[in-house]
Enzyme design. Structure first.
Site, PDB file in Angstrom:
ATOM      1  N   GLU A 146      -8.310  -5.283   0.123  1.00  0.00           N
ATOM      2  CA  GLU A 146      -8.823  -6.260   0.966  1.00  0.00           C
ATOM      3  C   GLU A 146     -10.216  -6.275   1.835  1.00  0.00           C
ATOM      4  O   GLU A 146     -10.858  -6.926   2.020  1.00  0.00           O
ATOM      5  CB  GLU A 146      -7.736  -6.554   1.969  1.00  0.00           C
ATOM      6  CG  GLU A 146      -6.423  -7.116   1.349  1.00  0.00           C
ATOM      7  CD  GLU A 146      -5.395  -7.837   2.730  1.00  0.00           C
ATOM      8  OE1 GLU A 146      -5.645  -7.246   3.921  1.00  0.00           O
ATOM      9  OE2 GLU A 146      -4.768  -8.727   2.297  1.00  0.00           O
ATOM     10  N   HIS A 206       3.859  11.060 -17.169  1.00  0.00           N
ATOM     11  CA  HIS A 206       4.425  10.317 -18.055  1.00  0.00           C
ATOM     12  C   HIS A 206       4.439   8.938 -18.247  1.00  0.00           C
ATOM     13  O   HIS A 206       5.219   8.397 -18.939  1.00  0.00           O
ATOM     14  CB  HIS A 206       5.914  10.805 -17.925  1.00  0.00           C
ATOM     15  CG  HIS A 206       6.202  12.491 -18.027  1.00  0.00           C
ATOM     16  ND1 HIS A 206       6.718  12.971 -19.204  1.00  0.00           N
ATOM     17  CD2 HIS A 206       5.777  13.449 -17.178  1.00  0.00           C
ATOM     18  CE1 HIS A 206       6.793  14.410 -18.945  1.00  0.00           C
ATOM     19  NE2 HIS A 206       6.032  14.729 -17.848  1.00  0.00           N
ATOM     20  N   LYS A 255      -2.554 -18.971   1.736  1.00  0.00           N
ATOM     21  CA  LYS A 255      -1.583 -19.130   2.966  1.00  0.00           C
ATOM     22  C   LYS A 255      -1.449 -20.437   3.319  1.00  0.00           C
ATOM     23  O   LYS A 255      -0.653 -20.971   3.557  1.00  0.00           O
ATOM     24  CB  LYS A 255      -2.525 -18.099   4.270  1.00  0.00           C
ATOM     25  CG  LYS A 255      -2.011 -16.596   4.137  1.00  0.00           C
ATOM     26  CD  LYS A 255      -2.502 -16.138   5.591  1.00  0.00           C
ATOM     27  CE  LYS A 255      -2.841 -14.625   5.361  1.00  0.00           C
ATOM     28  NZ  LYS A 255      -3.356 -13.839   6.490  1.00  0.00           N
TER      29      LYS A 255
END
Lengths: 435, 435
Positions: B276, B297, B408
């Site tokens: 951000e 791994h 939003k």
């Protein structure tokens, strides 16, 4: 699964794939499909993974896990899995998505604080252990298995009653199972560890925890039935082909963002599959794990407006359990009145994909019916097929992982106190510490 | 913290930074440091975050949390945090690294299955709730808070005894606290959410759980004392400057790989901070979360041999708890005899960094004394400072997040049933589903 490729087309996104390029790519998909089918028919190394749902011996799994359930006096509440990488992520992915009676906890690290915490919290007389290692020598797995065995001893419970081994046909774990009469299951031949979710590697812990492994396999079979020689007719190949094409055009990061918490381990499983299978010779995609809606408040800024290197995949189940939001008293929160938590999550998912498209960033939407045994079996199978196809298109061997051997050799040599090229590199390493 | 930059130099890695370029970069670091100090002195928006350890009112936090501890009859075993993004990740990061009496569980998603599971597992008469939202209107947070409140009601426990609010000076959460007489703490002015770990946003849940918040703040103060105008003398700026320089040379992905499970949430916190703050105008780095040794791994293949776009950071604590591996019977496992789990993890960390350098991939090594209250306070502060510095060097505003607003707004409009540009984009979205 269903895949929406509209958000990856050049008319919507940059990088994006032109429709005519997609037609040309489909010819290569047809060729790759033929190669894959030939590999499956011959049971060739790697390609054999895509035969798994049918070659998996479910009776052997049930019989081994039933032996443990009969031997332990109390119902099992915790299944501990000692394994790492492909020997842990498949089981974790399935277990989180499937209803089980017991918790499945993976010991896939060698952190003393975390291992101790996990063992302190487990009721050991209601716990079982599954040790998973093809070679039977994986150092992290064997260290954890020894520690769990010691903890069973300290708690006065017989570890031989409650330990299941999943390993190859020789090696220390196989010998241990022979010597102690432990139930043992084989690791399938020709299947690299990360492709083993639909084999005893992934299924045995879930079966021991009481999960519906038959439904998982049925999901895998439905995935197998969906393969066909055109990306326009096969969601798995559409995903693999578009990922490849976007990577070629600059999307060297693939962010996997499921909109379901129960798919968070799936994101980790995907990250291993993608990183180890395709990340070689300088090509492939760096997988990035995310979670919707949480990471809208964390990663989305960077996906939308950061480096133009990231494609985003959302995975959304069409059906979710219900949970109503009690209506708030405050008028400013009126829009929450009568809402369902799952609907809110779906709206956020729609907002995220549209927001990426509005910013001309590439996005692939995946939908599945539900996060359940059948759904996760199908999802894992189809992403494996997508990955194998992408390997063909990138022109890499999707079934090896040569770049991790250096570190494994170095760790083993350090433990043994041997001098090797690797340990000399470590010893002679220069540093420039800023303190 | 200590940072080893040797693995990021051009003589070791590609991309890598030439020593003479580093000298030139240090002049820019000096200028940026002056800018940052001026911003701190004036309490400017964003820069004020770096004043936090000293401006945090620890007595107010203790007094608010003590009120709840006195009001609830039973000791608190679970602290539920309703918050998302910066309102959850700071608390989660601190709580996981610090010894506490109670578990801290974040409700930072709106997944009905996961929220129901969490509430079913919690003993609600031994639980408390912390609601965190600056505006008091964050839809995910308010929905979860309503659901928890309903669950408290259903369980017959008084939610007003056990709910703490952390919010701004107006809005629905503030009004709720006033109306019900709930203890409330302020969100610090001038501090973007993701920089709030060392404020009540991050500290209140930890204090309620019984963690040593004073030691966290002492760690933050030690971080503040370490800032200076040269990257060669300041670990935080060394990290920020090298990240910037590597990004400019092609490392557009920053993989954060702590070698301690208790730092896993720190990796998520870092990912938000980096994404951000820096991911804007097409610049910055895509953060990638990893965990050592587990991801050796999984991800290491791609870091070593995949796209040349990734720098790796390892974080290693110098001190760990002890946990001995019981000696195995099998001669093939003789190298495990007498080993300590923590030593094994350290050997793996050394192997990974050396293996990346052997492959000429850039790596930064970070060391801290221990994963504890002081250590995590210092680590968070110094990475915040690193991020602010990197923002100056990239030339972006590290304190806003404009690209998340679209989503939003879209979610809010959809919930309200309003027609906006955003909802029209969603409604008119074309799709090309492959089924």
């Amino acid at each position: 699964m269903h895949v929406d490729i509209a958000g990856a087309l050049a008319e919507r996104a940059a990088p994006g794939v032109d429709r005519s390029s997609l037609e040309r790519l489909d010819d290569r998909v047809a060729d790759a499909h033929e190669r894959i089918e030939a590999g499956r028919a011959d049971g060739e190394f790697g390609y054999a993974a895509l035969n798994l749902p049918e070659t998996t011996d479910i009776d052997a799994i049930r019989s081994a896990t039933d032996r443990i359930k009969e031997a332990t006096k109390h119902p099992i509440k915790t299944v501990l899995v000692a394994g790492i990488g492909g020997s842990a992520l498949g089981a974790a992915t399935l277990a989180r998505a499937v209803e089980t009676d017991a918790d499945v906890e993976t010991l896939d690290n060698v952190d003393p604080a975390a291992t101790r915490e996990l063992l302190d919290a487990a009721e050991l007389n209601r716990a079982a252990l599954v040790c998973v290692s093809r070679s039977g020598t994986t150092v992290e797995t064997l260290a954890n298995a020894q520690i769990v065995r010691g903890a069973f001893d300290d708690a006065g419970v017989d570890w031989t009653d409650r330990t299941l081994v999943v390993t190859g046909e020789s090696g220390p774990l196989h010998r241990l199972a022979d010597a102690e009469g432990l139930p043992a299951l084989g690791v399938p031949e020709g299947v690299p560890g990360r492709f083993g979710a639909l084999s005893p590697v992934g299924l045995a812990p879930v079966a021991l925890a009481g999960g519906d492994v038959e439904a998982i396999l049925a999901g895998g079979e439905s995935g197998a039935a969906s393969l066909s020689g055109s990306l326009f007719e096969c969601p798995a190949y559409a995903y693999g082909a578009l990922s490849y094409a976007l990577a070629q055009r600059g999307a060297t990061v693939s962010a996997m963002m499921p909109y379901a918490e129960a798919l968070e381990p799936f994101g980790e499983w995907f990250a291993q599959l993608w990183a180890e299978s395709l990340g070689k010779d300088g090509v492939g995609q760096v997988p990035q794990r995310a979670l919707g809606a949480t990471d809208q408040h964390s990663q989305l800024q960077c996906y939308r407006d950061g480096p133009e290197s990231t494609m985003v995949t959302t995975v959304r189940p069409k059906h979710r359990p219900t949970l109503s939001v009690p209506s708030p008293d405050d008028d400013d929160l009126d829009h929450l009145r009568g809402s369902e938590l799952g609907e809110l999550l779906d709206l956020e998912c729609a907002a995220t994909t549209a927001s990426l498209t509005a910013a001309e960033r590439p996005v692939l939407r995946v939908e599945i019916d539900a996060v359940d045994a059948r759904g996760i079996g199908e999802l894992c199978y189809e992403f494996e097929a997508a990955c194998v196809l992408a390997g063909e298109l990138f022109g890499v061997n999707a079934f090896d992982q040569p770049a991790v051997e250096w570190g494994k050799d170095a760790t083993r040599a350090q433990l043994r106190g041997e001098q090797t090229d690797e340990t000399r590199t470590i010893d002679e390493r220069d540093a420039r510490w800023i303190d």
